[in-house]
Design an enzyme around this catalytic site. Sequence first.
Site, PDB file in Angstrom:
ATOM      1  N   MET A   1      78.476  -1.765  10.026  1.00 59.06           N
ATOM      2  CA  MET A   1      79.609  -2.202   9.199  1.00 59.06           C
ATOM      3  C   MET A   1      80.611  -1.056   9.048  1.00 59.06           C
ATOM      4  O   MET A   1      81.453  -1.078   8.136  1.00 59.06           O
ATOM      5  CB  MET A   1      79.114  -2.675   7.836  1.00 59.06           C
ATOM      6  CG  MET A   1      78.198  -3.902   7.951  1.00 59.06           C
ATOM      7  SD  MET A   1      78.164  -4.925   6.476  1.00 59.06           S
ATOM      8  CE  MET A   1      77.469  -3.799   5.289  1.00 59.06           C
TER       9      MET A   1
ATOM     10  N   HIS B   1      77.881   7.303   9.411  1.00 62.31           N
ATOM     11  CA  HIS B   1      77.292   8.594   9.035  1.00 62.31           C
ATOM     12  C   HIS B   1      76.256   8.964  10.087  1.00 62.31           C
ATOM     13  O   HIS B   1      76.087   8.249  11.093  1.00 62.31           O
ATOM     14  CB  HIS B   1      76.681   8.509   7.631  1.00 62.31           C
ATOM     15  CG  HIS B   1      75.778   7.322   7.435  1.00 62.31           C
ATOM     16  ND1 HIS B   1      74.579   7.179   8.091  1.00 62.31           N
ATOM     17  CD2 HIS B   1      75.922   6.207   6.666  1.00 62.31           C
ATOM     18  CE1 HIS B   1      74.015   6.051   7.726  1.00 62.31           C
ATOM     19  NE2 HIS B   1      74.802   5.432   6.872  1.00 62.31           N
ATOM     20  N   ALA B   2      75.546  10.073   9.820  1.00 59.55           N
ATOM     21  CA  ALA B   2      74.606  10.577  10.828  1.00 59.55           C
ATOM     22  C   ALA B   2      73.480   9.587  11.146  1.00 59.55           C
ATOM     23  O   ALA B   2      72.889   9.640  12.229  1.00 59.55           O
ATOM     24  CB  ALA B   2      74.025  11.919  10.371  1.00 59.55           C
TER      25      ALA B   2
ATOM     26  N   HIS C   1      73.871   6.268  11.507  1.00 59.66           N
ATOM     27  CA  HIS C   1      74.423   5.410  12.572  1.00 59.66           C
ATOM     28  C   HIS C   1      74.470   6.176  13.905  1.00 59.66           C
ATOM     29  O   HIS C   1      74.117   5.630  14.954  1.00 59.66           O
ATOM     30  CB  HIS C   1      75.854   4.980  12.229  1.00 59.66           C
ATOM     31  CG  HIS C   1      75.997   4.168  10.972  1.00 59.66           C
ATOM     32  ND1 HIS C   1      76.614   4.648   9.849  1.00 59.66           N
ATOM     33  CD2 HIS C   1      75.615   2.898  10.679  1.00 59.66           C
ATOM     34  CE1 HIS C   1      76.620   3.704   8.912  1.00 59.66           C
ATOM     35  NE2 HIS C   1      76.007   2.634   9.385  1.00 59.66           N
TER      36      HIS C   1
ATOM     37  N   GLN D   1      77.479 -11.841   4.541  1.00 55.63           N
ATOM     38  CA  GLN D   1      76.247 -11.244   4.035  1.00 55.63           C
ATOM     39  C   GLN D   1      76.425 -10.603   2.655  1.00 55.63           C
ATOM     40  O   GLN D   1      75.515  -9.956   2.149  1.00 55.63           O
ATOM     41  CB  GLN D   1      75.662 -10.256   5.043  1.00 55.63           C
ATOM     42  CG  GLN D   1      76.439  -8.978   5.254  1.00 55.63           C
ATOM     43  CD  GLN D   1      75.879  -8.189   6.422  1.00 55.63           C
ATOM     44  OE1 GLN D   1      75.940  -8.610   7.569  1.00 55.63           O
ATOM     45  NE2 GLN D   1      75.277  -7.034   6.133  1.00 55.63           N
TER      46      GLN D   1
ATOM     47  N   GLU E   1      65.378   1.621  10.384  1.00 58.33           N
ATOM     48  CA  GLU E   1      64.306   1.254   9.451  1.00 58.33           C
ATOM     49  C   GLU E   1      64.784   1.363   8.011  1.00 58.33           C
ATOM     50  O   GLU E   1      64.143   0.854   7.106  1.00 58.33           O
ATOM     51  CB  GLU E   1      63.093   2.164   9.669  1.00 58.33           C
ATOM     52  CG  GLU E   1      62.342   1.853  10.953  1.00 58.33           C
ATOM     53  CD  GLU E   1      61.166   2.775  11.176  1.00 58.33           C
ATOM     54  OE1 GLU E   1      61.025   3.781  10.436  1.00 58.33           O
ATOM     55  OE2 GLU E   1      60.381   2.500  12.112  1.00 58.33           O
TER      56      GLU E   1
ATOM     57  N   ARG F   1      77.040   3.436   1.338  1.00 56.38           N
ATOM     58  CA  ARG F   1      77.269   3.171  -0.080  1.00 56.38           C
ATOM     59  C   ARG F   1      77.020   4.396  -0.953  1.00 56.38           C
ATOM     60  O   ARG F   1      77.337   4.357  -2.151  1.00 56.38           O
ATOM     61  CB  ARG F   1      76.392   2.012  -0.544  1.00 56.38           C
ATOM     62  CG  ARG F   1      76.868   0.645  -0.012  1.00 56.38           C
ATOM     63  CD  ARG F   1      76.093  -0.501  -0.648  1.00 56.38           C
ATOM     64  NE  ARG F   1      76.691  -1.802  -0.396  1.00 56.38           N
ATOM     65  CZ  ARG F   1      76.228  -2.680   0.501  1.00 56.38           C
ATOM     66  NH1 ARG F   1      75.170  -2.399   1.238  1.00 56.38           N
ATOM     67  NH2 ARG F   1      76.829  -3.853   0.664  1.00 56.38           N
TER      68      ARG F   1
HETATM   69  P1  AMP Z   1      75.178  -0.706   8.189  1.00 52.33           P
HETATM   70  O1  AMP Z   1      76.465  -0.141   8.707  1.00 52.33           O
HETATM   71  O2  AMP Z   1      74.794  -0.183   6.848  1.00 52.33           O
HETATM   72  O3  AMP Z   1      75.118  -2.201   8.311  1.00 52.33           O
HETATM   73  O4  AMP Z   1      74.047  -0.161   9.157  1.00 52.33           O
HETATM   74  C1  AMP Z   1      74.127  -0.342  10.540  1.00 52.33           C
HETATM   75  C2  AMP Z   1      72.833   0.074  11.169  1.00 52.33           C
HETATM   76  O5  AMP Z   1      72.570   1.443  10.868  1.00 52.33           O
HETATM   77  C3  AMP Z   1      71.627  -0.720  10.637  1.00 52.33           C
HETATM   78  O6  AMP Z   1      70.723  -0.961  11.701  1.00 52.33           O
HETATM   79  C4  AMP Z   1      71.053   0.219   9.620  1.00 52.33           C
HETATM   80  O7  AMP Z   1      69.673   0.011   9.380  1.00 52.33           O
HETATM   81  C5  AMP Z   1      71.290   1.550  10.289  1.00 52.33           C
HETATM   82  N1  AMP Z   1      71.255   2.641   9.307  1.00 52.33           N
HETATM   83  C6  AMP Z   1      71.898   2.692   8.118  1.00 52.33           C
HETATM   84  N2  AMP Z   1      71.568   3.814   7.457  1.00 52.33           N
HETATM   85  C7  AMP Z   1      70.681   4.483   8.246  1.00 52.33           C
HETATM   86  C8  AMP Z   1      69.949   5.702   8.103  1.00 52.33           C
HETATM   87  N3  AMP Z   1      70.053   6.466   7.018  1.00 52.33           N
HETATM   88  N4  AMP Z   1      69.126   6.064   9.118  1.00 52.33           N
HETATM   89  C9  AMP Z   1      68.994   5.284  10.225  1.00 52.33           C
HETATM   90  N5  AMP Z   1      69.647   4.128  10.407  1.00 52.33           N
HETATM   91  C10 AMP Z   1      70.480   3.726   9.433  1.00 52.33           C
END
Ligand code: AMP
Length: 281
Positions: free
Chosen positions: A32, A36-37, A39, A63, A150, A189
């Site tokens: 989304m 950050h690190a 991603h 969502q 995860e 977030r």
């Molecule tokens: P999001 O942008 O929050 O929807 O996350 C995109 C993808 O990055 C999802 O598969 C998340 O599980 C993964 N993700 C988010 N935060 C982390 C993290 N701290 N470590 C590893 N993967 C992450």
Amino acid sequence: MQLTVAKDMESLQEALAGLAKAGKRIALVPTMGALHAGHVSLVKLAKEIVDEAVVTIFVNPKQFGPTEDYGRYPKSPEEDIKKLREAGAALVYVPSADDIYPPGFSTSISVGELGKILEGKSRPGHFDGVATVLTKLFLSILPHMAIFGEKDYQQLCVVQRLAVDLDLPIEIIGAPTMREVDGLAMSSRNVYLSVEERKIAPKLHEVLESVGKVIASRKVSVKSALDQGIAALGKGGFKVDYLELRQAETLAELRDFTPPARLLAAAWLGATRLIDNIVVE
Ligand code: AMP
């Protein structure tokens, strides 16, 4: 390979055709944005296991619940592109909400019970929104693999279920949670946290670790270990949504410690809802 930024379906398909023609195996990393690190670690993993990483950036309205942070979800488009370029991604697809959900859109994908427990209980409809957008992205990109963190453990289970149930020819891969040095799981977030809340936030992971150890020692019942954890979080300033031990694949409740098991938590710190989870072994 130079990063291609595709803003609509036509340019996405053109770039994908180029990758296919070059014989590249691709892994999809849906996000989304506000990268950050954590991603970036997924993009790097993609490059290790296949030839090229294809990333999507889409803040999926379906969502988010009506009282959630859709309207104020953090955005950093230029920095995101820079990070993806540095990480070596080949293609990023940044559709608009209208591209994904044009007028008249009415289909929904539901994974059933798995989407209604834990996060699904606190956020009704969340995983239907996730499953619907991911099905669309899977079908329009048709990657060989898709990588999920995860950090969002239930989401990973939901996507695995979705891929099996719909016979999607896509391998779903889970990747470890990236953390700040003090243990806080990285999350887009986290920018919502005040300075004071940011100091308290690592306690969520600390409590997970200590409860996990108590459960693994089998010295007390699972219930009493969880109750202690909930009390510790409450004392630390959190409002706990859930702290539960679950079977690692089905996410069925575990009253006794039977590996493989996952300890999952969601808790509010002021106006910010944090989630985290660890393996218990
Ligand atoms: P999001 O942008 O929050 O929807 O996350 C995109 C993808 O990055 C999802 O598969 C998340 O599980 C993964 N993700 C988010 N935060 C982390 C993290 N701290 N470590 C590893 N993967 C992450």
